[in-house]
Design an enzyme around this catalytic site. Structure first.
Site, mmCIF file in Angstrom:
data_model
loop_
_atom_site.group_PDB
_atom_site.id
_atom_site.type_symbol
_atom_site.label_atom_id
_atom_site.label_comp_id
_atom_site.label_asym_id
_atom_site.label_seq_id
_atom_site.Cartn_x
_atom_site.Cartn_y
_atom_site.Cartn_z
ATOM 1 N N GLU A 18 -3.862 1.645 -7.481
ATOM 2 C CA GLU A 18 -4.173 2.680 -6.722
ATOM 3 C C GLU A 18 -3.229 3.901 -6.932
ATOM 4 O OE1 GLU A 18 -6.425 1.759 -2.756
ATOM 5 O OE2 GLU A 18 -4.380 1.493 -2.378
ATOM 6 N N HIS A 46 0.845 -1.036 -0.109
ATOM 7 C CA HIS A 46 0.061 0.115 -0.045
ATOM 8 C C HIS A 46 0.996 1.149 -0.005
ATOM 9 C CE1 HIS A 46 -2.720 3.353 1.325
ATOM 10 N NE2 HIS A 46 -3.752 2.448 0.761
HETATM 11 P P1 PGA Z 1 -9.451 6.134 -0.007
HETATM 12 O O1 PGA Z 1 -8.417 5.016 0.285
HETATM 13 O O2 PGA Z 1 -10.552 5.235 -0.429
HETATM 14 O O3 PGA Z 1 -9.705 6.876 1.062
HETATM 15 O O4 PGA Z 1 -9.127 6.942 -1.187
HETATM 16 C C1 PGA Z 1 -7.765 3.956 -0.487
HETATM 17 C C2 PGA Z 1 -6.846 3.577 0.065
HETATM 18 O O5 PGA Z 1 -5.913 4.087 0.819
HETATM 19 O O6 PGA Z 1 -6.722 1.954 -0.337
#
Ligand code: PGA
Length: 253
Positions: free
Chosen positions: A165, A95
């Site tokens: 992401e 992450h």
């Molecule tokens: P968020 O976070 O949906 O609050 O943008 C996503 C994540 O950190 O995986």
């Protein structure tokens, strides 16, 4: 029909076990048990055993990180085995918030291998830091993905999940999410890189999720037009009504 994954990343929330239990109890009322959708909640790891006994057919627990080795003397760490025996089936790895604090690609790959060895499924996160409409980040993405999966045998690559992401779209400071069109483009690119590593047949089966400011309003677009295999949800996963709607959307497609 391909399985869809709706993953809730609770980060450091909620503050107490009592609130965590209450949140989960409410949330589970929103999981109908429809086939084809797996809901994976990743609470702070100390809360995992609170929920283990309450798992249902399509509801799973995940951890937000794991140690890079299976056993040994590692004060303060949580290895994949302990997570597994605490009820966990999935582990988020790489992450961006963990990458920012500590992990480079090589560490993510080590962790992924340890997690796989323990029989858990890694959800490996990748994504560029800055929004870049020129597409210069694709090379970065290729390198990040390849190095984060390094040393994983092909047969094990068939067991992983990727979460794309973009860092600029994550969290409270994000101004916007990605668009479903850009996600589709990026996920095709990711699949091409995966095909190089694992071969076409396996690459086509690896789920690629979208994460970054997912909410009840944009979830359908990512799943439908963006053809996402699922969603990694941060803030909205703590709001039972929003997360419940996101699950329902996934179940209805
Ligand atoms: P968020 O976070 O949906 O609050 O943008 C996503 C994540 O950190 O995986």
């Amino acid at each position: 029909m391909k399985t869809k994954y709706i993953v809730g990343n609770w980060k450091l929330n909620p503050p107490t076990p009592r609130e965590a239990k209450a949140l989960l109890a409410k949330l589970k009322k929103n999981i109908s048990g429809a086939r084809g959708v797996k809901v994976i909640v990743c609470p702070p790891a100390v809360f995992l055993p609170l929920f283990d006994a309450t798992k249902k057919k399509n509801f799973f627990l995940g951890a937000q990180d794991a140690l890079s080795v299976e056993f040994g003397a590692f004060t303060g760490a949580l290895n994949p085995q302990i997570l597994k025996y605490s009820g966990c089936d999935y582990v988020i790895l790489g992450h961006s918030e963990v990458r920012e604090r500590s992990d480079d690609n090589a560490m993510v790959a080590l962790k992924a291998r340890a997690v796989l060895k323990s029989g858990l499924t890694p959800v490996v996160c990748v994504g560029e830091k800055k929004r870049d409409t020129q597409g210069n980040y694709l090379e970065f993405l290729r390198e990040q993905l390849t190095a984060s999966l390094s040393g994983i045998p092909k047969k094990d690559l068939a067991k992983i999940i990727i979460a794309y992401e973009p860092v600029w779209a994550i969290g409270i400071t994000a101004k916007e999410s990605d668009t479903s069109a850009d996600f589709l483009h990026n996920s095709l690119f990711i699949r091409k890189v995966l095909a190089k590593l694992a071969g076409q047949e396996i690459a086509l089966k690896i789920p690629i999720l979208y994460g970054g400011s997912v909410n009840e309003k944009n979830a359908e677009d990512f799943l439908r037009s963006g053809e996402a295999s699922g969603l990694l949800v941060g803030r909205a996963s703590l709001d039972v009504s929003q997360f419940g709607k996101i699950i329902k959307i996934a179940e209805s497609l």
